[in-house]
Design a protein around this motif. Structure first.
Motif, PDB file in Angstrom:
ATOM      1  N   ASP A 156       0.831  -1.197   0.000  1.00  0.00           N
ATOM      2  CA  ASP A 156       0.000   0.000   0.000  1.00  0.00           C
ATOM      3  C   ASP A 156       0.870   1.252   0.000  1.00  0.00           C
ATOM      4  OD1 ASP A 156      -2.585  -1.407   0.507  1.00  0.00           O
ATOM      5  OD2 ASP A 156      -1.548  -1.970   2.356  1.00  0.00           O
ATOM      6  N   ILE A 157       2.009   1.103   0.661  1.00  0.00           N
ATOM      7  CA  ILE A 157       2.853   2.266   0.905  1.00  0.00           C
ATOM      8  C   ILE A 157       4.285   1.977   0.464  1.00  0.00           C
ATOM      9  CG2 ILE A 157       3.792   3.790   2.714  1.00  0.00           C
ATOM     10  CD1 ILE A 157       1.342   2.939   4.420  1.00  0.00           C
ATOM     11  N   LEU A 158       4.910   2.966  -0.183  1.00  0.00           N
ATOM     12  CA  LEU A 158       6.345   2.888  -0.468  1.00  0.00           C
ATOM     13  C   LEU A 158       7.033   3.933   0.403  1.00  0.00           C
ATOM     14  CD1 LEU A 158       8.901   2.094  -2.034  1.00  0.00           C
ATOM     15  CD2 LEU A 158       8.266   3.788  -3.755  1.00  0.00           C
ATOM     16  N   GLY A 159       8.012   3.495   1.182  1.00  0.00           N
ATOM     17  CA  GLY A 159       8.786   4.414   2.009  1.00  0.00           C
ATOM     18  C   GLY A 159      10.216   4.464   1.515  1.00  0.00           C
ATOM     19  N   MET A 160      10.722   5.675   1.282  1.00  0.00           N
ATOM     20  CA  MET A 160      12.116   5.830   0.849  1.00  0.00           C
ATOM     21  C   MET A 160      12.846   6.740   1.810  1.00  0.00           C
ATOM     22  SD  MET A 160      12.025   6.116  -3.271  1.00  0.00           S
ATOM     23  CE  MET A 160      10.663   7.272  -3.461  1.00  0.00           C
ATOM     24  N   SER A 161      14.106   6.370   2.074  1.00  0.00           N
ATOM     25  CA  SER A 161      14.910   7.110   3.029  1.00  0.00           C
ATOM     26  C   SER A 161      16.236   7.490   2.389  1.00  0.00           C
ATOM     27  CB  SER A 161      15.153   6.216   4.252  1.00  0.00           C
ATOM     28  OG  SER A 161      16.174   6.741   5.064  1.00  0.00           O
ATOM     29  N   ALA A 162      16.732   8.678   2.727  1.00  0.00           N
ATOM     30  CA  ALA A 162      18.061   9.120   2.295  1.00  0.00           C
ATOM     31  C   ALA A 162      18.629  10.023   3.363  1.00  0.00           C
ATOM     32  CB  ALA A 162      17.986   9.862   0.973  1.00  0.00           C
ATOM     33  N   LEU A 163      19.909   9.848   3.658  1.00  0.00           N
ATOM     34  CA  LEU A 163      20.508  10.688   4.681  1.00  0.00           C
ATOM     35  C   LEU A 163      21.540  11.652   4.115  1.00  0.00           C
ATOM     36  CD1 LEU A 163      19.398  10.046   7.538  1.00  0.00           C
ATOM     37  CD2 LEU A 163      21.780   9.935   8.198  1.00  0.00           C
ATOM     38  N   LEU A 164      21.717  11.607   2.816  1.00  0.00           N
ATOM     39  CA  LEU A 164      22.750  12.458   2.228  1.00  0.00           C
ATOM     40  C   LEU A 164      22.133  13.367   1.167  1.00  0.00           C
ATOM     41  CD1 LEU A 164      25.444   9.693   1.620  1.00  0.00           C
ATOM     42  CD2 LEU A 164      25.427  11.367   3.458  1.00  0.00           C
ATOM     43  N   THR A 165      22.684  14.569   1.070  1.00  0.00           N
ATOM     44  CA  THR A 165      22.230  15.454   0.002  1.00  0.00           C
ATOM     45  C   THR A 165      22.621  14.867  -1.354  1.00  0.00           C
ATOM     46  OG1 THR A 165      24.240  16.710   0.350  1.00  0.00           O
ATOM     47  CG2 THR A 165      22.234  17.581   1.317  1.00  0.00           C
ATOM     48  N   THR A 166      23.625  13.978  -1.343  1.00  0.00           N
ATOM     49  CA  THR A 166      24.056  13.367  -2.594  1.00  0.00           C
ATOM     50  C   THR A 166      23.141  12.239  -3.046  1.00  0.00           C
ATOM     51  OG1 THR A 166      25.538  12.017  -1.286  1.00  0.00           O
ATOM     52  CG2 THR A 166      26.511  13.912  -2.371  1.00  0.00           C
TER      53      THR A 166
END
Lengths: 233, 337
Positions: A156-166
């Motif tokens: 139902d849900i897609l979760g995306m994570s990023a910790l860098l501006t790159t």
């Protein structure tokens, strides 16, 4: 303090006091005590779904709120989530057997080029704590990995994570691919990570940016409610 | 005072550090998801230009393009066997740029976090963290870095592991942590607690402080927290140029050079000695910061109100050092022994 005050015998507490004690024990990350509490409630004839929602989810909500409010930080939340996992391990097979209601399913992963998984793991754990099914793709996910998983898992849900501006612009690559394939609107897309903000979430076409794990859970619930309303209507 | 940074600091009231690495490399064509450290070998001209930009803008010190150059991070790009090579290469380019500057410029070998959680909460052991940081420091040393500089750390355990590794590599060092969660690090450490942590290290840093985090006003509140706690080493202030925004496929930070010039002077007035930017800080920002530091006289230590008036509000009411932060609701159950 007398011995009597020091020793808490969970099995001697009535249901209300036991649940209150489990909230505290979750808060303090006491895994064995949580497992014991879950077993006692089950023995007393509680439905597995009630143990999950009233004892575990209730306790994790307090943890999530205090994390959101800057009272608890990552180490304490990891401990609490670990304690909850202990309880969940007991409940999971029982929930499946009893056909408990499905809250929703989330596929979550850190984007390509990014190995940070602390925030993503927290979201996954808090989502499980709220009763969601979570499929964790881990770190460094290319667009293909996301696409395969949301389809095969019927998420139902897609979760995306990023910790860098790159790495944060890669989220847009994934969303653009979903648009190209005409499946964008089949999913709720939540994004998160330290360098992100609301404006970024909107600019790349996500449904919401979630500041932390507690907000992610609240937001996910809100979108699932909307979806159910639409289906009912 | 056997190291170049301490020598330079003894002759100056403040030093200008550098600005952003990631932001600059993006503008040079780095693709989202690629490892910037490979460019130390594959695109030496671009890394030269990155360092040169900071030096030409007046930086007295710059960090090398080796932030993600530890084995845990490089593994993601299948580069875990190239730690020494990539760090050495990143430092060598820096050495060359610094030696041609015509003035003293410090090459600081950047060491970022492993990205993993240490024991007992996570799987990374103290020994393997020390080993990874040591391996990286040896590469930076071989490439001619003057010092090593661990940055953007959130866990006290990881900071300690880095300090231990730098002792093994026999390298003088600086260290900054990132205070991005309600004024604390992600792991809950306050500015005052970092001062205590640094004071107890057997291998003390030349300077310590804060980098990245939320915005420049939060960063300065953290620096004020260091000052109030009685630091045992000079302070570093490296704040972001505003907050990131997504414009036409690129990340832009909304802090202007004028704002960063104000930030730099406030950092100095608070008592920071090494002052620079972090994400979003371009050579234009650095030039404005340098000009302001050189022309505006030092003033009294600013209050928190003066900081927010100049740079904008804080991301949270308390940073955990004033005892005024939010607290837990009363327990319902009985307290365990």
């Amino acid at each position: 303090m007398s011995d009597e005050e020091d020793d808490i015998i969970l099995s001697e507490l009535n249901d209300d006091d036991l649940v209150a004690q489990m909230f505290d024990d979750l808060y303090d990350g006491l895994k064995e005590e949580i497992e014991e509490g879950v077993d006692i409630l089950l023995e007393r004839g509680w439905a597995p779904y009630d143990v999950l929602t009233k004892a575990l989810v209730g306790g994790m909500t307090i943890v999530g709120n205090d994390f959101r409010d800057g009272i608890l930080f990552v180490p304490e939340v990891l401990l609490a989530a670990n304690a909850m996992k202990g309880g969940m391990a007991i409940l999971k097979p029982l929930l499946a057997e009893t056909g408990a209601p499905r809250v929703g399913k989330m596929v979550i992963g850190t984007v390509k080029g990014d190995i940070h998984d602390i925030g993503k793991n927290l979201v996954g754990m808090m989502m499980e704590g709220a009763g969601f099914e979570v499929v964790d793709l881990g770190i460094n996910n290319a667009v293909e990995a996301y696409m395969d998983a949301i389809k095969s898992e019927e998420a139902d849900i897609l979760g995306m994570s990023a910790l860098l501006t790159t790495t944060m612009p890669y989220m847009k690559v994934v969303i653009d691919t979903m648009i190209e394939e005409g499946i964008r609107d089949d999913y709720t897309i939540l994004v998160g990570g330290a360098p992100l903000n609301d404006e970024f979430g909107k600019a790349i076409g996500a449904d919401a940016y979630c500041r932390d794990a507690a907000v992610a859970v609240e937001t996910a619930k809100m979108f699932m409610d909307r979806k159910h309303n639409q289906l009912a209507g | 005072m056997s190291n170049a940074l301490s020598r330079l600091m003894s002759s100056r009231d403040w030093l200008l550090a550098d600005g952003a690495t990631g932001t600059t490399l993006f503008n040079m064509g780095l693709q989202s998801g690629d490892a910037p450290e490979f460019w130390n070998v594959d695109h030496t001209d671009r890394i030269t230009a990155l360092y040169q930009g900071a030096v030409d803008a007046g930086s007295d010190l710059f960090l090398t393009n080796t932030f993600g150059g530890n084995a845990a991070r490089l593994k993601l790009h299948d580069g875990q066997s190239r730690v020494f090579e990539l760090n050495k290469a990143g430092a060598e380019i820096g050495r060359e740029v610094a030696d041609k500057a015509g003035r003293d410029v410090i090459v600081a070998g950047s060491v970022g976090p492993t990205g993993e959680i240490m024991e007992p909460m996570g799987a990374l052991t103290h020994a393997s963290a020390v080993e990874m940081f040591h391996e990286q420091a040896e590469g930076l040393k071989a490439g001619g870095a003057d010092i090593v500089w661990v940055e953007t750390i959130s866990a006290a355990e990881e900071f300690k592991a880095a300090a231990e590794a730098f002792a093994l590599a026999d390298m003088p060092w600086c260290g900054t942590m990132s205070f991005d969660t309600a004024g604390r690090t992600m792991m809950g450490l306050t500015s005052a607690e970092m001062v205590k942590l640094v004071g107890k290290l057997p291998n003390a840093p030349i300077a310590f402080g804060a980098n990245c985090g939320v915005g420049s006003s939060d960063l300065l509140r953290t620096v004020k927290g260091f000052v109030d706690a009685g630091p045992t080493a000079p302070l570093i202030s490296k704040g972001n140029a505003g907050i990131p925004k997504y414009v036409e496929g690129h990340i832009h930070y909304d802090g202007t050079p004028e704002l960063m010039a104000d930030y730099a002077c406030l950092a100095r007035d608070l008592g920071a000695t090494i002052i620079g930017g972090c994400c979003g800080t371009t050579p234009d920002h650095l030039r404005a910061m340098r000009a302001a530091l050189e022309t505006r006289p030092k003033e009294d230590m600013p209050t928190l109100d003066a900081i927010t008036a100049a740079l904008g509000g804080f991301s949270s009411e308390s940073d955990g050092t004033d005892g005024a932060g939010p607290t837990r609701a009363p327990r319902r159950g009985r307290r365990r022994a």
